[in-house]
Write a protein that holds these residues in place. Structure first.
Motif, PDB file in Angstrom:
ATOM      1  N   GLN A  13       0.803  -1.217   0.000  1.00  0.00           N
ATOM      2  CA  GLN A  13       0.000   0.000   0.000  1.00  0.00           C
ATOM      3  C   GLN A  13       0.840   1.273   0.000  1.00  0.00           C
ATOM      4  O   GLN A  13       0.311   2.373  -0.119  1.00  0.00           O
ATOM      5  CB  GLN A  13      -0.948   0.005   1.203  1.00  0.00           C
ATOM      6  N   VAL A  14       2.155   1.113   0.167  1.00  0.00           N
ATOM      7  CA  VAL A  14       3.073   2.248   0.173  1.00  0.00           C
ATOM      8  C   VAL A  14       4.248   1.924  -0.740  1.00  0.00           C
ATOM      9  O   VAL A  14       4.777   0.817  -0.708  1.00  0.00           O
ATOM     10  CB  VAL A  14       3.598   2.546   1.597  1.00  0.00           C
ATOM     11  N   ASN A 112      -2.051   1.271   6.288  1.00  0.00           N
ATOM     12  CA  ASN A 112      -2.887   0.070   6.398  1.00  0.00           C
ATOM     13  C   ASN A 112      -4.103   0.344   7.280  1.00  0.00           C
ATOM     14  O   ASN A 112      -5.231  -0.045   6.956  1.00  0.00           O
ATOM     15  CB  ASN A 112      -2.094  -1.080   7.002  1.00  0.00           C
ATOM     16  N   SER A 113      -3.862   1.010   8.421  1.00  0.00           N
ATOM     17  CA  SER A 113      -4.939   1.292   9.361  1.00  0.00           C
ATOM     18  C   SER A 113      -5.975   2.240   8.777  1.00  0.00           C
ATOM     19  O   SER A 113      -7.187   2.000   8.880  1.00  0.00           O
ATOM     20  CB  SER A 113      -4.351   1.884  10.649  1.00  0.00           C
ATOM     21  N   ILE A 114      -5.514   3.317   8.158  1.00  0.00           N
ATOM     22  CA  ILE A 114      -6.442   4.288   7.569  1.00  0.00           C
ATOM     23  C   ILE A 114      -7.318   3.618   6.520  1.00  0.00           C
ATOM     24  O   ILE A 114      -8.541   3.811   6.486  1.00  0.00           O
ATOM     25  CB  ILE A 114      -5.669   5.469   6.954  1.00  0.00           C
ATOM     26  N   GLN A 115      -6.707   2.801   5.686  1.00  0.00           N
ATOM     27  CA  GLN A 115      -7.474   2.178   4.609  1.00  0.00           C
ATOM     28  C   GLN A 115      -8.406   1.083   5.138  1.00  0.00           C
ATOM     29  O   GLN A 115      -9.508   0.895   4.613  1.00  0.00           O
ATOM     30  CB  GLN A 115      -6.532   1.639   3.542  1.00  0.00           C
ATOM     31  N   ASP A 116      -7.985   0.381   6.175  1.00  0.00           N
ATOM     32  CA  ASP A 116      -8.886  -0.591   6.780  1.00  0.00           C
ATOM     33  C   ASP A 116     -10.096   0.102   7.388  1.00  0.00           C
ATOM     34  O   ASP A 116     -11.235  -0.365   7.231  1.00  0.00           O
ATOM     35  CB  ASP A 116      -8.152  -1.396   7.858  1.00  0.00           C
ATOM     36  N   TYR A 117      -9.855   1.241   8.058  1.00  0.00           N
ATOM     37  CA  TYR A 117     -10.974   1.968   8.654  1.00  0.00           C
ATOM     38  C   TYR A 117     -11.978   2.403   7.597  1.00  0.00           C
ATOM     39  O   TYR A 117     -13.181   2.133   7.723  1.00  0.00           O
ATOM     40  CB  TYR A 117     -10.472   3.200   9.426  1.00  0.00           C
ATOM     41  N   TRP A 118     -11.491   3.044   6.546  1.00  0.00           N
ATOM     42  CA  TRP A 118     -12.421   3.529   5.525  1.00  0.00           C
ATOM     43  C   TRP A 118     -13.029   2.381   4.720  1.00  0.00           C
ATOM     44  O   TRP A 118     -14.183   2.464   4.287  1.00  0.00           O
ATOM     45  CB  TRP A 118     -11.726   4.534   4.617  1.00  0.00           C
ATOM     46  N   GLY A 119     -12.275   1.301   4.537  1.00  0.00           N
ATOM     47  CA  GLY A 119     -12.833   0.141   3.850  1.00  0.00           C
ATOM     48  C   GLY A 119     -13.996  -0.462   4.600  1.00  0.00           C
ATOM     49  O   GLY A 119     -14.944  -0.975   3.998  1.00  0.00           O
ATOM     50  N   ASP A 120     -13.962  -0.386   5.930  1.00  0.00           N
ATOM     51  CA  ASP A 120     -15.048  -0.909   6.761  1.00  0.00           C
ATOM     52  C   ASP A 120     -16.177   0.081   6.956  1.00  0.00           C
ATOM     53  O   ASP A 120     -17.296  -0.309   7.297  1.00  0.00           O
ATOM     54  CB  ASP A 120     -14.506  -1.302   8.140  1.00  0.00           C
ATOM     55  N   THR A 121     -15.898   1.370   6.758  1.00  0.00           N
ATOM     56  CA  THR A 121     -16.822   2.423   7.173  1.00  0.00           C
ATOM     57  C   THR A 121     -17.599   3.071   6.041  1.00  0.00           C
ATOM     58  O   THR A 121     -18.791   3.380   6.171  1.00  0.00           O
ATOM     59  CB  THR A 121     -16.045   3.533   7.924  1.00  0.00           C
ATOM     60  N   LEU A 122     -16.946   3.295   4.898  1.00  0.00           N
ATOM     61  CA  LEU A 122     -17.499   4.218   3.911  1.00  0.00           C
ATOM     62  C   LEU A 122     -18.817   3.744   3.309  1.00  0.00           C
ATOM     63  O   LEU A 122     -19.729   4.544   3.112  1.00  0.00           O
ATOM     64  CB  LEU A 122     -16.469   4.460   2.797  1.00  0.00           C
ATOM     65  N   GLN A 123     -18.941   2.458   3.010  1.00  0.00           N
ATOM     66  CA  GLN A 123     -20.172   1.959   2.398  1.00  0.00           C
ATOM     67  C   GLN A 123     -21.371   2.200   3.302  1.00  0.00           C
ATOM     68  O   GLN A 123     -22.411   2.709   2.873  1.00  0.00           O
ATOM     69  CB  GLN A 123     -20.040   0.474   2.085  1.00  0.00           C
TER      70      GLN A 123
END
Length: 317
Positions: A13-14, A112-123
């Motif tokens: 991811q980076v 990783n953490s930021i993307q996991d949070y938004w992956g779980d949250t945005l929908q």
């Protein structure tokens, strides 16, 4: 925050593009650091922690769709319009223990953490599937889908179709934020900035960038866009301790400390338009603001952090 040593990091991811040399080329836009001249005209410039001019000219539009997952296809890691190859800087970032021992690996864990949070949250929060965005580090300059950018731009997000990545000159924090703006040192300063830049990615995915009509001034749409990104950064910080790796292992063993929060707030204050204007030109002109005052930036970071609620960041109401 304390990283979980057992967490397995996704270093894909980076990526690091290395040094692109100095200066701007092609159709690039210069955003000057304090004491520098604005391209095409005189006067002292402002450091912009997010390149607002790039954002306004290269908005790729929002919309849903996407994979909703976090696995990055190699093609997503290519710098649009550029030829820089990955230097392999993050190849050895494997675990949370690596993140605790290496700032570079800490960067991987935070992304990783930021993307996991938004992956779980945005929908659920906005009815939009999350699309992964790589973080690309560089020194000197880099070619992006938003044009050629130099280190003087500072960290930024490029919303252009085919790009949609976060770009970070790793020398920015010491060279500009600390030495020129008097901002705080510390790892959490960068983590706050990464949260802010991914906040712009969320605005792009949800179409909120399209709300921007006015570009300058205390109450302009451009300022609101930046303040909302600060709110999204606070939102991630609030929820970071609950983020996981792909195999369900927590990324953090402990949530943010009081010192972490002090660093984030001090960083938000250091990049307020009023503070930057005082440092760079000795006076404050709210009509020229593009990112918001130190007080506004702290307020909206706190709103996200203290509420932990996506709806609380709806600055457009």
């Amino acid at each position: 925050m304390r990283f979980n040593p057992k967490a397995r990091l996704d270093s894909g991811q980076v990526r690091d593009a290395g040094s692109g040399g100095g200066g701007l080329g092609g159709g690039g836009m210069r955003l000057p650091i304090p004491g520098g001249k604005v391209a095409g005209g005189g006067g002292l410039g402002l450091v912009l922690v997010i390149a607002a001019i790039v954002l306004m000219q290269c908005v790729g539009g929002g919309g849903g769709g996407g994979t909703g997952g976090l696995a990055l296809d190699p093609s997503q890691l290519q710098v649009a319009g550029g030829s820089q190859a990955d230097t392999g800087r993050y190849d050895d970032c494997k675990t949370g223990q690596d993140a605790a021992e290496s700032h570079d690996c800490g960067r991987v864990a935070v992304v990783n953490s930021i993307q996991d949070y938004w992956g779980d949250t945005l929908q659920q929060a906005a009815g939009v599937s999350y699309q992964p965005a790589a973080t690309v580090t560089f020194t000197g300059s880099i070619s992006t889908g938003c044009g050629q950018a130099s280190a003087a731009v500072g960290p930024f997000y490029c919303p252009a179709p085919g790009d949609m990545n976060v770009y970070l000159d790793t020398d920015f924090f010491d060279d500009v934020l600390v030495r020129q703006l008097g901002g705080p040192p510390g790892e959490f300063v960068e983590w706050y900035v990464l949260g802010h830049e991914y906040g712009h990615h969320i605005q792009n995915l949800t179409g909120q960038m399209g709300n921007v009509r006015t570009q300058k001034g205390r109450n302009s749409d451009a300022v609101k866009l930046e303040l909302q990104a600060d709110c999204y950064a606070g939102l991630w910080v609030h929820n970071a301790v609950s983020t996981d790796t792909a195999d369900g292992e927590p990324l953090f063993a402990e949530g943010p400390t009081e010192n972490d929060l002090r660093e984030a707030i001090a960083a938000a204050q250091a990049v307020g338009d009023d503070h930057i204007q005082k440092v760079s030109q000795g006076r404050v002109d709210p009509d020229e603001w593009t990112h918001g005052s130190s007080e506004q930036r702290e307020q909206w970071f706190r709103t996200g952090y203290e509420s932990g609620d996506y709806a609380a960041c709806d600055i457009w109401r």
